[in-house]
Design an enzyme around this catalytic site. Structure first.
Site, PDB file in Angstrom:
ATOM      1  N   GLU A  40     -36.131 100.836  95.586  1.00 55.89           N
ATOM      2  CA  GLU A  40     -36.007  99.385  95.387  1.00 55.89           C
ATOM      3  C   GLU A  40     -37.381  98.752  95.176  1.00 55.89           C
ATOM      4  OE1 GLU A  40     -34.211  95.529  97.903  1.00 55.89           O
ATOM      5  OE2 GLU A  40     -34.477  97.475  98.876  1.00 55.89           O
ATOM      6  N   LYS A 108     -29.832  92.179  92.430  1.00 61.42           N
ATOM      7  CA  LYS A 108     -29.240  92.359  93.754  1.00 61.42           C
ATOM      8  C   LYS A 108     -28.360  91.169  94.130  1.00 61.42           C
ATOM      9  CE  LYS A 108     -30.855  93.769  98.397  1.00 61.42           C
ATOM     10  NZ  LYS A 108     -32.096  94.018  99.185  1.00 61.42           N
ATOM     11  N   CYS A 140     -29.890  98.663  97.784  1.00 60.84           N
ATOM     12  CA  CYS A 140     -30.066  98.625  99.232  1.00 60.84           C
ATOM     13  C   CYS A 140     -28.886  97.991  99.975  1.00 60.84           C
ATOM     14  CB  CYS A 140     -31.392  97.923  99.551  1.00 60.84           C
ATOM     15  SG  CYS A 140     -32.026  98.233 101.224  1.00 60.84           S
TER      16      CYS A 140
END
Length: 271
Positions: A40, A108, A140
């Protein structure tokens, strides 16, 4: 399909260092590697609210352009995370780049505590066809929400790729989550995490992994830096889906408009 997992340490707010590490890893890939995956926001590390405007770059900026040039030179696909600046709006973004260009962009959608006030949340899930495989991206914290991976599965995903920045003490949480996301969507799942120390006393937990469509861990890294080569046999998809298909049998489907693009990108817009 041969894939390399680049489980690297990074430096927050040090783009030059992180880019150098990424390019070196790409240059060192085996000749038959088709894809390399990084953690990430690997390219910029994690900015803060005070630094994101100086650190984040547009998709056509110098850092992404350098990775794109390396992908083209090596005839290699790469999945890598960045801090994106879209005309003054900032996103925690992961890209799938092929030698031809950016094949897929994902912002995200589930912001972790340290993302809030720094990044805006994305508003869609997306997949694309790459080498005959439909690929979806997550980042994540997204994998702790079953709906994220299910959205990609509804879009036909056969391979879920997760760029990760997971820290202690939450390593076991993501090990459990990635196994569940693969099994419940009958898809391969690849997760690549960062290692070593970051800003604010964080210690990143490693544990990059490959999970098959039955939820079995085929490979799992420890906590040390390394590049790890794994093989994906997509014939296992047929085996996992032979007797039952969760997507066929589910009683509730996620809402949202599905948009098909001529490029092969398929999106589910979050309502």
């Amino acid at each position: 399909m041969k894939v390399e997992l680049a489980q690297l340490a990074g430096r927050d707010k040090d783009t030059a260092y992180n880019l150098e590490r990424a390019l070196a890893a790409m240059a060192a890939c085996a000749a038959d590697t088709q894809l390399i995956v990084f953690p990430e926001t690997h390219l910029m590390g994690f900015p803060t609210a005070d630094t994101v405007a100086q650190i984040a770059e547009p998709l056509d900026g110098p850092t992404v352009s350098a990775v794109q040039a390396a992908a083209r030179e090596r005839n290699l696909a790469v999945v890598i995370g960045m801090a994106e600046n879209d005309n003054g709006r900032f996103y925690n973004t992961t890209l799938l780049m092929t030698p031809e260009g950016i094949a897929l962009k994902y912002r995200k959608t589930h912001l972790w505590a340290s993302d809030r006030g720094v990044f805006e949340a994305g508003d869609r899930y997306a997949t694309c066809l790459w080498n005959g495989v439909r690929v979806g991206l997550l980042i994540c914290y997204d994998i702790e929400f079953p709906e994220s991976a299910r959205a990609l599965a509804q879009l036909g995903a056969e391979l879920l790729i997760v760029t990760n920045g997971n820290m202690d003490p939450y390593g076991p949480t993501h090990r459990t989550a990635i196994m569940a996301r693969a099994q419940e969507n009958q898809a391969f799942a690849l997760m690549v995490n960062r290692v070593d120390a970051g800003d604010d006393g964080l210690m990143f937990a490693g544990g990059s992994a490959l999970v098959d469509p039955l939820g079995t861990v085929l490979f799992e890294a420890g906590r040390e830096e390394g590049r790890f080569s794994v093989e994906l046999d997509f014939g296992q998809l047929e085996l996992a889906r032979k007797d039952y298909r969760y997507l066929d049998d589910q009683r509730l489907r996620l809402p949202g408009e599905v948009v098909e693009h001529a490029s092969g990108v398929r999106e589910l817009l979050i309502p």
